[in-house]
Design a protein around this motif. Structure first.
Motif, short mmCIF file in Angstrom:
data_model
loop_
_atom_site.label_atom_id
_atom_site.label_comp_id
_atom_site.label_asym_id
_atom_site.label_seq_id
_atom_site.Cartn_x
_atom_site.Cartn_y
_atom_site.Cartn_z
N HIS A 184 15.13 -15.68 -25.35
CA HIS A 184 16.04 -16.79 -25.08
C HIS A 184 16.78 -16.57 -23.76
N ALA A 185 17.19 -15.34 -23.50
CA ALA A 185 17.88 -15.04 -22.24
C ALA A 185 16.95 -15.27 -21.05
N THR A 186 15.68 -14.87 -21.19
CA THR A 186 14.70 -15.08 -20.12
C THR A 186 14.55 -16.57 -19.82
N MET A 187 14.35 -17.35 -20.88
CA MET A 187 14.16 -18.78 -20.71
C MET A 187 15.41 -19.44 -20.13
N ALA A 188 16.58 -19.14 -20.70
CA ALA A 188 17.81 -19.81 -20.29
C ALA A 188 18.18 -19.49 -18.84
N SER A 189 17.99 -18.25 -18.42
CA SER A 189 18.39 -17.87 -17.06
C SER A 189 17.56 -18.59 -16.00
N VAL A 190 16.24 -18.60 -16.18
CA VAL A 190 15.37 -19.23 -15.19
C VAL A 190 15.47 -20.75 -15.26
N MET A 191 15.49 -21.29 -16.46
CA MET A 191 15.57 -22.74 -16.61
C MET A 191 16.87 -23.30 -16.02
N ALA A 192 17.99 -22.60 -16.24
CA ALA A 192 19.28 -23.09 -15.77
C ALA A 192 19.35 -23.19 -14.25
N MET A 193 18.66 -22.30 -13.56
CA MET A 193 18.73 -22.27 -12.10
C MET A 193 17.63 -23.08 -11.43
N THR A 194 16.65 -23.54 -12.19
CA THR A 194 15.53 -24.27 -11.59
C THR A 194 15.95 -25.57 -10.92
N PRO A 195 16.78 -26.43 -11.56
CA PRO A 195 17.20 -27.65 -10.86
C PRO A 195 17.91 -27.36 -9.54
N VAL A 196 18.78 -26.34 -9.54
CA VAL A 196 19.50 -25.97 -8.32
C VAL A 196 18.52 -25.55 -7.23
N HIS A 197 17.55 -24.71 -7.61
CA HIS A 197 16.56 -24.23 -6.64
C HIS A 197 15.72 -25.37 -6.10
N LEU A 198 15.25 -26.25 -6.95
CA LEU A 198 14.39 -27.35 -6.51
C LEU A 198 15.13 -28.29 -5.57
N VAL A 199 16.37 -28.64 -5.90
CA VAL A 199 17.14 -29.55 -5.05
C VAL A 199 17.41 -28.91 -3.70
N GLU A 200 17.73 -27.63 -3.70
CA GLU A 200 17.99 -26.93 -2.43
C GLU A 200 16.75 -26.89 -1.54
N ALA B 282 22.74 -15.80 -14.30
CA ALA B 282 21.65 -16.25 -13.44
C ALA B 282 22.16 -16.78 -12.10
N GLY B 283 23.31 -17.45 -12.12
CA GLY B 283 23.86 -17.98 -10.87
C GLY B 283 24.20 -16.87 -9.89
N VAL C 6 22.82 -13.85 -9.81
CA VAL C 6 21.56 -13.26 -9.35
C VAL C 6 20.89 -14.18 -8.33
N LEU C 7 20.91 -15.48 -8.60
CA LEU C 7 20.32 -16.45 -7.66
C LEU C 7 20.98 -16.37 -6.29
N ALA C 8 22.30 -16.30 -6.28
CA ALA C 8 23.03 -16.22 -5.01
C ALA C 8 22.73 -14.92 -4.27
N ALA C 9 22.48 -13.86 -5.02
CA ALA C 9 22.28 -12.55 -4.39
C ALA C 9 20.86 -12.33 -3.88
N ILE C 10 19.86 -12.68 -4.69
CA ILE C 10 18.48 -12.35 -4.31
C ILE C 10 17.52 -13.53 -4.42
N GLY C 11 18.03 -14.73 -4.69
CA GLY C 11 17.19 -15.92 -4.68
C GLY C 11 16.45 -16.17 -6.00
N TYR C 12 15.76 -17.29 -6.04
CA TYR C 12 15.07 -17.72 -7.24
C TYR C 12 13.90 -16.80 -7.58
N ALA C 13 13.16 -16.39 -6.56
CA ALA C 13 12.05 -15.46 -6.79
C ALA C 13 12.56 -14.14 -7.33
#
Length: 414
Positions: A239-255, A371-372, A374-381
């Motif tokens: 659940h943590a794996t799914m929630a972390s990546v899914m939550a940041m996907t809209p932000v990543h795609l829009v950016e 996730a936010g 981590v995203l800010a620190a090292i990106g979506y990948a």
């Protein structure tokens, strides 16, 4: 009181499944509409987009806080009062939400989202409730059908934001607040279903059946502890794996220039992956065992993370990754839930199930919140690569369980 026959058990099981699936679908519709508008309402009431994530955070905390109390209530009084009580708190949350948005009170809105989160705890408990009278050979299937019924709310709920907004504004409420009326109506009907249709109570019937057939004393204290631990760990980390990546996907795609249509399609297909094939995973886990399907789920999660890590700059790969992310979560969740139900001591099974739900909710909340950063620190990948560590932990726990199992059987502590 007459002794229960096999025909009685089949009849009660079927009636219970109809009630649980109906309540799950009703609750999902209202909750789906409310949670979809939650971030927008949080921004609207607080005056800052920085608070947009608090609606999800509070609803997750509400689900986590309610997991153990609802499980203990079910253990003491049965599934019907437990599920109805949880839906009652969610209905109260809808009322508080209407008041909060009408008065423009952001702190009260957060209280409303926390109360509405109790509805998520009801949804989680419902999948276990479907197994109370199940035969071991069909436990995964019965559980997975309840998970599948969530599809209705997940798909239909977000589409009610527009009609709810129109209705709310027609009665003089601020924009978006009308969705709470859908949540209120759905929860009230769900309460009626749990109190009226979910009779006889499946959990109390199962306990009565154990007494009548002399299996309760024999089964008391028999618990596969490694199965419980592995099941709960799988639920939490998947659940943590799914929630972390899914939550940041809209932000990543829009950016990266994706349109809102692409974002919406990606999330819709992800949600479809989460629920649409859950009966298949239930049948497979009944036939081939829980562990192989958990491994299959982790394999799909790993494939998803590879797609989103190395295809992060391409919306097509991200979309494919989100579909596999949903499929992997579904397989792992169905099989791990079955493993917990199989492994727990029958007389204390509901409490163990409550701990599983608590772990799942907390892990999802922590995953989405961190996730936010981590995203800010090292990106979506980078976020996708970090999430692979969670998959690795689940796989290691399965290997250790298999390695220990021969010694456990030999010692008679299955």
């Amino acid at each position: 009181m007459t002794t229960l026959t096999d025909e009685d058990v089949v009849r009660i099981r079927r009636r219970s499944h109809v009630a649980i699936i109906s309540g799950q679908a009703l609750s999902g519709v209202g909750m789906g509409a409310t949670f979809s508008a939650g971030a927008l309402l949080a921004t609207q009431l607080s005056g800052s987009p920085a608070w947009s994530g608090t609606s999800v955070t509070l609803s997750t905390l509400g689900a986590a806080a309610a997991a153990i109390p609802l499980a203990r209530l079910a253990q003491r009084s049965g599934r019907s009062p437990a599920l109805a009580t949880g839906s009652g708190f969610a209905a109260l949350g809808a009322v508080v939400g209407i008041v909060a948005t009408a008065a423009g009170l952001f702190p009260l809105f957060l209280v409303a989202m926390g109360l509405l989160g109790v509805g998520t705890a009801v949804n989680l408990q419902s999948r276990f409730a479907a197994t109370d009278l199940s035969e071991p050979a069909s436990r995964g299937r019965d559980l997975s059908v309840v998970v599948w019924s969530t599809t209705l709310g997940a798909v239909l709920g977000p589409n009610l934001i527009g009609p709810g907004d129109e209705f709310g504004q027609s009665v003089g409420l601020p924009p978006l607040s009308g969705v709470f009326f859908f949540a209120l109506a759905a929860q009230l009907v769900a309460i009626a279903v749990y109190l009226v249709v979910l009779r006889p109570d499946p959990l109390r019937t199962a306990l009565r059946l154990g007494v009548e057939r002399g299996t309760t004393d024999d089964e008391s204290g028999v618990e596969d502890r490694s199965g419980v631990i592995t099941g709960i760990l799988t639920l939490a980390l998947s659940h943590a794996t799914m929630a972390s990546v899914m939550a940041m996907t809209p932000v990543h795609l829009v950016e990266h220039g994706a349109t809102l249509q692409i974002v919406g399609l990606t999330i819709s297909l992800h949600v479809a992956g989460m629920y649409a094939l859950s009966p298949l995973w239930g049948v497979l886990s009944d036939r081939f065992g829980r562990s192989p399907v958990i491994v299959l789920g982790q394999g799909m999660l790993l494939a998803a993370l590879l797609m989103t890590a190395f295809g992060a700059e391409h919306s097509g790969w991200v979309l494919a990754g989100l579909i596999f992310l949903g499929l992997g979560w579904s397989a792992a969740t169905v099989a791990a839930s079955g493993l917990v139900a199989d492994s727990a001591d029958p007389l204390h099974r509901t409490v163990v199930q409550g701990r599983a739900d608590l772990s799942m909710s907390l892990a999802g909340g922590i995953g989405a919140a961190s996730a936010g950063v981590v995203l800010a620190a090292i990106g979506y990948a980078g976020l996708s690569l970090v999430a692979m560590a969670l998959v690795a932990v689940v796989l290691v726990s399965l290997v250790l369980r298999v390695a220990r199992r021969p010694r456990v059987v030999e010692s008679g502590q299955v």
